[in-house]
Motif scaffolding. Structure first.
Motif, PDB file in Angstrom:
ATOM      1  N   UNK A 311       0.863  -1.182   0.000  1.00 17.51           N
ATOM      2  CA  UNK A 311       0.000   0.000   0.000  1.00 17.51           C
ATOM      3  C   UNK A 311       0.898   1.231   0.000  1.00 17.51           C
ATOM      4  N   UNK A 312       1.046   1.819  -1.181  1.00 15.54           N
ATOM      5  CA  UNK A 312       1.944   2.963  -1.324  1.00 15.54           C
ATOM      6  C   UNK A 312       1.485   3.819  -2.500  1.00 15.54           C
ATOM      7  N   UNK A 313       1.439   5.145  -2.314  1.00 19.42           N
ATOM      8  CA  UNK A 313       1.674   5.888  -1.071  1.00 19.42           C
ATOM      9  C   UNK A 313       0.704   5.460   0.030  1.00 19.42           C
ATOM     10  N   UNK A 314       1.188   5.442   1.236  1.00 18.23           N
ATOM     11  CA  UNK A 314       0.451   4.888   2.362  1.00 18.23           C
ATOM     12  C   UNK A 314      -0.746   5.765   2.732  1.00 18.23           C
ATOM     13  N   UNK A 315      -1.833   5.114   3.162  1.00 18.72           N
ATOM     14  CA  UNK A 315      -2.970   5.828   3.715  1.00 18.72           C
ATOM     15  C   UNK A 315      -4.080   6.123   2.725  1.00 18.72           C
ATOM     16  N   UNK A 316      -5.217   6.584   3.269  1.00 15.50           N
ATOM     17  CA  UNK A 316      -6.364   6.993   2.459  1.00 15.50           C
ATOM     18  C   UNK A 316      -6.282   8.486   2.163  1.00 15.50           C
ATOM     19  N   UNK A 317      -6.956   8.901   1.125  1.00 17.73           N
ATOM     20  CA  UNK A 317      -6.970  10.308   0.733  1.00 17.73           C
ATOM     21  C   UNK A 317      -7.951  11.073   1.615  1.00 17.73           C
ATOM     22  N   UNK A 318      -7.448  11.590   2.739  1.00 17.70           N
ATOM     23  CA  UNK A 318      -8.258  12.414   3.630  1.00 17.70           C
ATOM     24  C   UNK A 318      -7.891  13.888   3.506  1.00 17.70           C
ATOM     25  N   UNK A 319      -6.938  14.205   2.622  1.00 19.04           N
ATOM     26  CA  UNK A 319      -6.430  15.564   2.576  1.00 19.04           C
ATOM     27  C   UNK A 319      -5.539  15.871   3.765  1.00 19.04           C
ATOM     28  N   UNK A 320      -4.922  14.834   4.352  1.00 17.15           N
ATOM     29  CA  UNK A 320      -4.142  14.989   5.583  1.00 17.15           C
ATOM     30  C   UNK A 320      -2.925  15.880   5.369  1.00 17.15           C
ATOM     31  N   UNK A 321      -2.636  16.709   6.373  1.00 16.72           N
ATOM     32  CA  UNK A 321      -1.463  17.586   6.347  1.00 16.72           C
ATOM     33  C   UNK A 321      -0.551  17.351   7.552  1.00 16.72           C
ATOM     34  N   UNK A 322      -1.126  17.295   8.735  1.00 14.03           N
ATOM     35  CA  UNK A 322      -0.328  17.168   9.947  1.00 14.03           C
ATOM     36  C   UNK A 322       0.053  15.705  10.189  1.00 14.03           C
ATOM     37  N   UNK A 323       1.036  15.449  11.054  1.00  9.80           N
ATOM     38  CA  UNK A 323       1.356  14.062  11.400  1.00  9.80           C
ATOM     39  C   UNK A 323       0.152  13.312  11.964  1.00  9.80           C
ATOM     40  N   UNK A 324      -0.662  13.989  12.771  1.00  5.39           N
ATOM     41  CA  UNK A 324      -1.825  13.335  13.360  1.00  5.39           C
ATOM     42  C   UNK A 324      -2.860  12.980  12.294  1.00  5.39           C
ATOM     43  N   UNK A 325      -3.097  13.898  11.356  1.00  2.00           N
ATOM     44  CA  UNK A 325      -4.034  13.601  10.273  1.00  2.00           C
ATOM     45  C   UNK A 325      -3.509  12.484   9.380  1.00  2.00           C
ATOM     46  N   UNK A 326      -2.186  12.490   9.145  1.00  2.00           N
ATOM     47  CA  UNK A 326      -1.596  11.425   8.336  1.00  2.00           C
ATOM     48  C   UNK A 326      -1.719  10.078   9.030  1.00  2.00           C
ATOM     49  N   UNK A 327      -1.490  10.072  10.353  1.00  2.00           N
ATOM     50  CA  UNK A 327      -1.646   8.826  11.112  1.00  2.00           C
ATOM     51  C   UNK A 327      -3.081   8.316  11.022  1.00  2.00           C
ATOM     52  N   UNK A 328      -4.046   9.224  11.068  1.00  2.00           N
ATOM     53  CA  UNK A 328      -5.447   8.837  10.935  1.00  2.00           C
ATOM     54  C   UNK A 328      -5.712   8.217   9.567  1.00  2.00           C
ATOM     55  N   UNK A 329      -5.138   8.792   8.512  1.00  2.00           N
ATOM     56  CA  UNK A 329      -5.361   8.247   7.167  1.00  2.00           C
ATOM     57  C   UNK A 329      -4.744   6.862   7.026  1.00  2.00           C
ATOM     58  N   UNK A 330      -3.595   6.650   7.650  1.00  2.00           N
ATOM     59  CA  UNK A 330      -2.947   5.334   7.611  1.00  2.00           C
ATOM     60  C   UNK A 330      -3.777   4.311   8.385  1.00  2.00           C
ATOM     61  N   UNK A 331      -4.177   4.689   9.602  1.00  2.00           N
ATOM     62  CA  UNK A 331      -4.962   3.774  10.432  1.00  2.00           C
ATOM     63  C   UNK A 331      -6.288   3.432   9.765  1.00  2.00           C
ATOM     64  N   UNK A 332      -6.921   4.424   9.139  1.00  2.00           N
ATOM     65  CA  UNK A 332      -8.186   4.158   8.455  1.00  2.00           C
ATOM     66  C   UNK A 332      -8.000   3.129   7.351  1.00  2.00           C
ATOM     67  N   UNK A 333      -6.850   3.196   6.656  1.00  2.00           N
ATOM     68  CA  UNK A 333      -6.619   2.242   5.570  1.00  2.00           C
ATOM     69  C   UNK A 333      -6.417   0.830   6.103  1.00  2.00           C
TER      70      UNK A 333
END
Length: 369
Positions: A311-333
């Motif tokens: 799974x790369x690029x990692x995560x779902x497309x949430x429009x994440x910017x911050x590390x916390x938002x990016x972590x959320x997109x990864x966890x959601x995936x």
């Protein structure tokens, strides 16, 4: 039952009588999954939940009746979405509950508290027979050695994959058992000691994972920088992952997140990870990094089927910017992948909200070849 195991152990120690109701099957939009449990003590104290509130009152009365009679019971609650609110099951769907007078044996409760793999098995034929099944042995039984061997074998098969559910026993058409598996927490392995790793460790712990952060640079891989991780390891990522596989410490629930986006670390690590039967392997990086990394992995001998697991690029497309938002997109995936979700907005989907597919149907752990 995991959530109430500590209270049940305390009741056992105090000699308190109680009954336990366990969800053994569900259908449709049921609020809790099989294994959810509620217990009622003789003094009226209640712990746990079987329905998030929908039918707790009715199940409470079933437990009180089991305490009075000493007899197990099995009851289904199933209503259409149109009339569910009127009768109490507001979400619709169906749940089936098995009630048995206690006590639950100390052995499974102690194993749960100690994080040991264990399965608690209840016979649903009204006999009250129960088993405690571990990988290397079992306690309890039905009184029939031939039947016990079959039940224990079925329970171990479910325990190997951390699954819980009803089992029809082939050698006795009248016997159905409920196997509740308590495996150690699934593992989240985060490679790359960066700020995104700290955020991912926090959300991983919140989701119930045992979190490891690993980086080859000791100056960055320190517990002080990752206080939410269960362990922080300074080692070459591929060497650490290979060692864990060889020791049998990875399984089909394990999640691997590669956040280093540095070919020196990524490529050797992914060579190992993509050849192991784990739940999820994701790697951070731009689309250009992804293309270059895939080219290196092909050159290293990985097949297209193995690369397709990445799974790369990692995560779902949430429009994440911050590390916390990016972590959320990864966890959601990885939650969606493990649970059979579509990652689509529920407002745009049809059918049951909860996936009907059993979770974590992945192969058993496999050593490195």
């Amino acid at each position: 039952m995991r959530e109430i195991a500590g209270r049940l152990r305390a009741w056992n120690d105090a000699g308190t009588a109680y009954a336990v109701a366990t969800v053994v099957s569900v259908g449709g939009s049921a609020p809790r999954r099989p294994g959810a449990a509620m217990a009622v003590a003789s003094d009226g104290e209640v712990v746990g939940s079987v329905s998030g509130g929908c039918v707790e009152g009715a199940v409470y009365e079933l437990c009180r009746e089991a305490l009075r009679t000493g007899e197990p019971a099995r009851e289904s609650f199933g209503y259409s979405d149109d009339d569910a609110f009127a009768v109490g099951l507001t979400c619709g769907g169906t749940i089936e509950v098995a009630v048995r007078p206690g006590p639950v044996p100390d052995a499974p409760l102690d194993a749960i508290a100690g994080g040991e793999p264990v399965a608690f098995v209840q016979a649903l034929d009204g006999s009250g027979a129960a088993f405690t099944v571990r990988p290397g042995g079992f306690q309890g039984g039905t009184g029939r050695a031939d039947l016990d061997r079959v039940v224990v074998g079925e329970a171990r098969a479910l325990l190997d994959t951390g699954r819980t559910g009803l089992v029809s026993v082939a050698c006795d058409e009248d016997l159905e058992v409920f196997v509740q598996s308590f495996a150690p927490a699934p593992r989240l392995l985060v490679f790359g000691a960066i700020d995104h790793a700290a955020a991912l460790a926090r959300i991983g712990g919140f989701l119930g994972y045992r979190v490891t952060v690993c980086d080859a640079r000791p100056v960055f891989a320190t517990p002080a920088r990752f206080p939410d991780a269960d362990e922080v390891v300074a080692d070459w990522p591929h060497r650490y992952l290979g060692g864990q596989a060889e020791r049998g410490l990875l399984d089909g629930r394990t999640v691997v997140c590669v956040l280093t986006h540095d070919a020196r670390f990524d490529v050797p690590l992914l060579e190992v990870a993509l050849r192991l039967p784990m739940a999820y392997v994701g790697a951070m990086g731009s689309r250009r990094t992804h293309r270059e990394r895939n080219a290196r992995l092909r050159a290293a001998g990985l097949t297209e089927d193995e690369l397709a697991r990445l799974r790369s690029p990692i995560g779902l497309d949430l429009g994440a910017r911050t590390p916390e938002e990016t972590a959320l997109s990864i966890a959601a995936e990885f939650v969606a992948l493990r649970r059979g979700g579509t990652s689509a907005p529920l407002s745009r989907t049809r059918g049951p909200i909860h996936s009907v597919l059993p979770p974590d149907l992945a192969p058993a752990p496999m050593p490195l070849s």
